[in-house]
Design an enzyme around this catalytic site. Structure first.
Site, PDB file in Angstrom:
ATOM      1  N   GLU A  78       0.852  -1.191   0.000  1.00 59.05           N
ATOM      2  CA  GLU A  78       0.000   0.000   0.000  1.00 59.05           C
ATOM      3  C   GLU A  78       0.887   1.240   0.000  1.00 59.05           C
ATOM      4  O   GLU A  78       1.839   1.327   0.779  1.00 59.05           O
ATOM      5  CB  GLU A  78      -0.905   0.010   1.230  1.00 59.05           C
ATOM      6  N   TYR A 110      -6.536   6.971  -0.713  1.00 55.75           N
ATOM      7  CA  TYR A 110      -7.215   8.164  -1.235  1.00 55.75           C
ATOM      8  C   TYR A 110      -6.516   9.404  -0.722  1.00 55.75           C
ATOM      9  O   TYR A 110      -6.034  10.218  -1.471  1.00 55.75           O
ATOM     10  CB  TYR A 110      -8.685   8.145  -0.828  1.00 55.75           C
ATOM     11  N   GLY A 169     -14.352   6.619   4.642  1.00 59.43           N
ATOM     12  CA  GLY A 169     -13.428   7.740   4.745  1.00 59.43           C
ATOM     13  C   GLY A 169     -13.555   8.461   6.071  1.00 59.43           C
ATOM     14  O   GLY A 169     -14.506   8.244   6.834  1.00 59.43           O
ATOM     15  N   TYR A 203     -14.233  -4.885  10.202  1.00 61.37           N
ATOM     16  CA  TYR A 203     -13.675  -5.123  11.533  1.00 61.37           C
ATOM     17  C   TYR A 203     -13.598  -6.637  11.771  1.00 61.37           C
ATOM     18  O   TYR A 203     -14.546  -7.360  11.474  1.00 61.37           O
ATOM     19  CB  TYR A 203     -14.544  -4.463  12.607  1.00 61.37           C
TER      20      TYR A 203
END
Length: 206
Positions: A78, A110, A169, A203
């Site tokens: 990532e 993002y 987000g 989760y």
């Protein structure tokens, strides 16, 4: 086209081998036969090497869901796109090092804190086109309208991105919109809009 040319060349070689054998047998010149045989075999070997290099140079991009079905273990990295005003050049060194490890895909965030960062699309395009690695572009919704999400999604699809990670987000004071509250709503919106592959976060405790 390369495959068709390859088959034609095989037929051509077989024909020449037969002709050489018949000619040499008639003339009794074994030395001449083997010289010609070596020459044609060398050309054939070079042709095969070129064919294999052309074949392996083009990577088939695929949806990440297919990767998980085809491989027992899938690994990725990532990366965080540079800030809008930062030099994007430094990302190339990182990507070059990651490419050598041959990841299955690279996830592109993002932005930190939920602020809109147009560089996700920019980095995804670099990962896919310059480094021949499948990108997984993050897409958030809590601070965006449906129109803004559709524009962002359209931009990713236009550059060939086939995989997105749908996220709510981070909430940003004064930026939160009412179109989306949860990532599940974003997922449903994407499904109605496109057949792009959608990844999700959850989760562990459910």
């Amino acid at each position: 086209r390369v495959f068709i040319d390859f088959n034609i060349y095989i037929i051509y070689l077989l024909y020449n081998y037969c002709q050489l054998f018949l000619d040499s047998a008639q003339k009794g010149n074994a030395y001449k036969f083997f010289c010609k045989l070596f020459s044609i075999s060398s050309v054939f070997y070079l042709f095969v090497l070129k064919y294999k290099s052309n074949k392996t140079a083009v990577k088939k991009f695929m949806k990440i869901s297919k990767l998980f079905k085809e491989k027992k273990a899938v690994y990725s990295f990532e990366i965080f796109p540079p800030k809008i005003n930062d030099d994007i050049g430094k990302i190339y060194k990182t990507l070059s090092e990651l490419k050598n490890i041959k990841p299955d895909y690279i996830s592109i965030t993002y932005s930190a804190g939920g602020s809109k960062n147009s560089r996700t699309k920019e980095i995804a395009q670099i990962v896919k086109n310059d480094y021949n690695i499948e990108p997984l572009a993050h897409l958030t919704c809590i601070n965006s309208t449906r129109e803004e999400v559709a524009d962002a999604l359209r931009g990713l699809i236009d550059i060939g991105v086939e995989n997105v990670l749908a996220l709510r987000g981070d909430r940003v004071e004064g930026e939160v919109k009412s179109d989306f509250k949860y990532a599940s709503e974003l997922t449903e919106f994407i499904r109605q809009y496109s057949d792009i592959d959608i990844a999700g976060a959850c989760y562990p405790e459910g």
